[in-house]
Design a protein around this motif. Sequence first.
Motif, mmCIF file in Angstrom:
data_model
loop_
_atom_site.group_PDB
_atom_site.id
_atom_site.type_symbol
_atom_site.label_atom_id
_atom_site.label_comp_id
_atom_site.label_asym_id
_atom_site.label_seq_id
_atom_site.Cartn_x
_atom_site.Cartn_y
_atom_site.Cartn_z
ATOM 1 N N VAL A 83 24.493 44.771 43.408
ATOM 2 C CA VAL A 83 24.533 44.011 44.602
ATOM 3 C C VAL A 83 24.836 42.651 44.352
ATOM 4 C CG1 VAL A 83 23.004 43.343 46.409
ATOM 5 C CG2 VAL A 83 23.035 45.685 45.749
ATOM 6 N N VAL A 84 23.959 42.082 43.276
ATOM 7 C CA VAL A 84 23.946 40.542 43.164
ATOM 8 C C VAL A 84 25.461 40.224 42.341
ATOM 9 C CG1 VAL A 84 22.956 38.797 41.996
ATOM 10 C CG2 VAL A 84 21.616 40.351 43.082
ATOM 11 N N ILE A 85 25.680 40.708 41.086
ATOM 12 C CA ILE A 85 26.835 40.396 40.558
ATOM 13 C C ILE A 85 28.166 40.764 41.096
ATOM 14 C CG2 ILE A 85 27.972 40.744 38.417
ATOM 15 C CD1 ILE A 85 25.156 39.240 38.189
ATOM 16 N N GLY A 86 28.029 42.125 41.782
ATOM 17 C CA GLY A 86 29.259 42.500 42.468
ATOM 18 C C GLY A 86 29.548 41.852 43.595
ATOM 19 N N GLY A 87 28.558 41.240 44.291
ATOM 20 C CA GLY A 87 28.742 40.407 45.514
ATOM 21 C C GLY A 87 29.404 39.177 45.077
ATOM 22 N N GLY A 121 33.470 38.042 45.891
ATOM 23 C CA GLY A 121 33.457 36.857 46.644
ATOM 24 C C GLY A 121 32.767 36.980 48.196
ATOM 25 N N ILE A 122 31.909 38.118 48.062
ATOM 26 C CA ILE A 122 31.188 38.448 49.397
ATOM 27 C C ILE A 122 30.284 37.246 49.683
ATOM 28 C CG2 ILE A 122 29.643 39.932 50.555
ATOM 29 C CD1 ILE A 122 30.971 42.044 48.840
ATOM 30 N N PHE A 123 29.192 36.903 48.567
ATOM 31 C CA PHE A 123 28.387 35.847 48.827
ATOM 32 C C PHE A 123 28.330 34.813 47.447
ATOM 33 C CE2 PHE A 123 25.962 39.618 48.784
ATOM 34 C CZ PHE A 123 25.775 39.695 47.395
ATOM 35 N N THR A 124 27.850 33.737 47.741
ATOM 36 C CA THR A 124 27.624 32.873 46.482
ATOM 37 C C THR A 124 26.422 33.109 45.867
ATOM 38 O OG1 THR A 124 26.121 31.127 47.747
ATOM 39 C CG2 THR A 124 28.529 30.943 47.948
ATOM 40 N N ALA A 125 26.326 32.565 44.745
ATOM 41 C CA ALA A 125 25.084 32.755 43.861
ATOM 42 C C ALA A 125 23.825 32.751 44.700
ATOM 43 C CB ALA A 125 25.207 31.858 42.556
ATOM 44 N N THR A 126 23.895 31.208 45.243
ATOM 45 C CA THR A 126 22.643 31.154 45.968
ATOM 46 C C THR A 126 22.362 32.119 47.000
ATOM 47 O OG1 THR A 126 23.076 28.719 45.781
ATOM 48 C CG2 THR A 126 21.355 29.326 47.551
ATOM 49 N N GLU A 127 23.307 32.702 47.897
ATOM 50 C CA GLU A 127 23.100 33.621 48.961
ATOM 51 C C GLU A 127 22.734 34.912 48.076
ATOM 52 O OE1 GLU A 127 26.422 31.691 51.914
ATOM 53 O OE2 GLU A 127 27.200 33.246 50.409
ATOM 54 N N ALA A 128 23.104 35.146 46.833
ATOM 55 C CA ALA A 128 22.933 36.263 46.143
ATOM 56 C C ALA A 128 21.369 36.280 45.801
ATOM 57 C CB ALA A 128 23.867 36.498 44.942
ATOM 58 N N SER A 129 20.626 35.226 45.556
ATOM 59 C CA SER A 129 19.452 35.167 45.029
ATOM 60 C C SER A 129 18.680 35.358 46.380
ATOM 61 C CB SER A 129 19.204 33.702 44.706
ATOM 62 O OG SER A 129 19.271 32.806 45.536
ATOM 63 N N GLN A 157 36.503 35.574 22.667
ATOM 64 C CA GLN A 157 36.888 36.893 23.453
ATOM 65 C C GLN A 157 35.906 37.469 23.782
ATOM 66 O OE1 GLN A 157 37.920 36.244 20.420
ATOM 67 N NE2 GLN A 157 40.277 36.063 20.298
ATOM 68 N N LEU A 158 34.725 37.460 22.987
ATOM 69 C CA LEU A 158 33.560 38.110 23.255
ATOM 70 C C LEU A 158 32.864 37.540 24.742
ATOM 71 C CD1 LEU A 158 31.758 38.461 19.903
ATOM 72 C CD2 LEU A 158 32.775 40.372 21.186
ATOM 73 N N SER A 159 33.224 36.340 24.939
ATOM 74 C CA SER A 159 32.632 35.654 26.162
ATOM 75 C C SER A 159 33.647 35.520 27.300
ATOM 76 C CB SER A 159 32.231 34.191 25.845
ATOM 77 O OG SER A 159 31.212 34.235 24.751
ATOM 78 N N LEU A 160 34.744 35.713 27.005
ATOM 79 C CA LEU A 160 35.965 35.165 27.973
ATOM 80 C C LEU A 160 36.665 36.411 28.426
ATOM 81 C CD1 LEU A 160 37.543 31.869 26.309
ATOM 82 C CD2 LEU A 160 35.691 32.094 28.215
ATOM 83 N N TRP A 161 36.569 37.384 27.799
ATOM 84 C CA TRP A 161 37.128 38.800 28.165
ATOM 85 C C TRP A 161 36.926 38.818 29.487
ATOM 86 C CZ3 TRP A 161 36.202 43.821 29.560
ATOM 87 C CH2 TRP A 161 37.244 44.883 29.462
ATOM 88 N N LEU A 162 35.827 39.286 30.088
ATOM 89 C CA LEU A 162 35.319 39.774 31.425
ATOM 90 C C LEU A 162 35.595 38.918 32.269
ATOM 91 C CD1 LEU A 162 31.972 41.662 30.942
ATOM 92 C CD2 LEU A 162 33.953 42.729 31.912
ATOM 93 N N PRO A 163 35.456 37.628 32.327
ATOM 94 C CA PRO A 163 36.005 36.556 33.370
ATOM 95 C C PRO A 163 37.341 36.427 33.509
ATOM 96 C CG PRO A 163 34.148 35.346 31.824
ATOM 97 C CD PRO A 163 34.713 37.028 31.190
ATOM 98 N N ARG A 164 38.027 36.574 32.582
ATOM 99 C CA ARG A 164 39.556 36.596 32.715
ATOM 100 C C ARG A 164 40.028 38.063 33.028
ATOM 101 N NH1 ARG A 164 41.056 33.637 26.792
ATOM 102 N NH2 ARG A 164 40.452 31.555 27.460
ATOM 103 N N PHE A 165 39.407 39.169 32.762
ATOM 104 C CA PHE A 165 39.926 40.432 33.218
ATOM 105 C C PHE A 165 39.453 40.422 35.042
ATOM 106 C CE2 PHE A 165 38.842 44.621 35.008
ATOM 107 C CZ PHE A 165 39.761 45.506 34.447
ATOM 108 N N PHE A 166 38.449 39.776 35.445
ATOM 109 C CA PHE A 166 38.353 39.630 36.986
ATOM 110 C C PHE A 166 38.820 38.339 37.499
ATOM 111 C CE2 PHE A 166 34.929 42.730 35.453
ATOM 112 C CZ PHE A 166 34.997 43.481 36.617
ATOM 113 N N GLY A 167 39.575 37.819 36.749
ATOM 114 C CA GLY A 167 40.414 36.566 37.291
ATOM 115 C C GLY A 167 39.692 35.287 37.674
ATOM 116 N N PHE A 168 38.649 34.991 36.737
ATOM 117 C CA PHE A 168 38.007 33.698 36.749
ATOM 118 C C PHE A 168 38.660 32.740 35.893
ATOM 119 C CE2 PHE A 168 34.867 36.460 38.852
ATOM 120 C CZ PHE A 168 34.228 35.422 39.629
#
Length: 428
Positions: free
Chosen positions: A228-232, A236-244, A417-428
Amino acid sequence: MEVTVLVLSFIILIALRVPVAWSIGISALLTILLSMQTLPALTTISQRVVTGLDSFSLLAIPFFILAGHIMNSGGIAKRLIEFAKALVGSLPGGLAHVNIVSAMLFGAIAGSAGAAAAAIGSFMSDQMEKEGYSKEFGVAVNVTSATTGLVIPPSNIFIVYSLASGGVSIGALFLAGYIPGILTGLLLMIVAYIWAKKKGYPTGNKTSFKILVKTCLSALPSLFLLIVVIGGIVAGIFTATEASSVAVLYCLVLAFIYKEISIYNLKSIFVAASETIAIVMMLIAMSIAMSWVMSYENIPQDVTNALLSISDNKVLVLIIINLTLLFVGIFMDMTPAVLIFTPIFLPVTTALGIDPVHFGIIMVLNLCIGLCTPPVGAVLFIGVGVAKTSIQKVIKPLLPLFIAMLVALMLVSLFPQLSLWLPRFFGF
């Protein structure tokens, strides 16, 4: 002169056992007095303390802290431990692996190493001792594994880093933490496996598929919070603050469904959460004021020039920064360390072409080690307190686990790459 006053005054105040938040604020004030008269200096520091907290992103921290306190009281830890036991309890040193996996899951959901150490430790300490594990080894495993929850999202410290770095994407930081956090947990499990073999600790009974499914279904509602939190946030459904805030509502509903808390328990939960929030926000406010003073005095630029004058080799500079942060983590809590040292080191790493997201993971991994070391290791004190033992007895079994954490830090530092692979995969 400014750097000398800042560093010496802070060290002296800490040595005199002045609370960390006040030590930071007083050091910042003494430093700015070198450039301003008394009244303008007092006014400026006061303004920076107040305006530093005027941030929408920072609202996420109180909500996530509250969610963690609800989880701690809501029976979530117990269900995650049962699930972890079904998954890895049959391995050599089974209960040590259960502790590590439980801490990874609970810490990730709660976003707090302290909460994980307290919740998991209170369940696992007696169980491990009854089955023949030494109390000190159990504490060492509990303390080191609890810190993985600060790297595996959602994590309050990434929100703090985002603020200190000038707006690095919180979503990217959350995604970047998964692989390093899991890697750290796996390395801790390898050390626990070797230690258990060496000491002859018992192996748990093999779990049937039926029990595995049952415990998984029991823990699934808790684990769904991560989706729910990370997926949202990622979608782009909500911001980190809204997710909290969503996390708080979800945890409340879940705790009532589990029937672990009632309406009468809410007052004590909110009071305990408020005490934690007050401490954390005070640290943040004072640290922001100190960061502004350092910027005003051009300290980050001076440090950047000094480090780059030593070498422009990326690996060498990273080693120097890592060693500095490891030393800082021994004496300073994680939140002020991130707020104070991010503006100092981020310009250096950016100049060398290191991604700010990658550097954020490196910094957090560094400071996680500091949480397990005296004299300021908050998680170490919690783990020792829960198990009713002493720090001196825990040091020996802690050392091989420290090495595992250092290996994880080295791998993440050398392989972005250990840190950046997932963010780049999801377009960040």
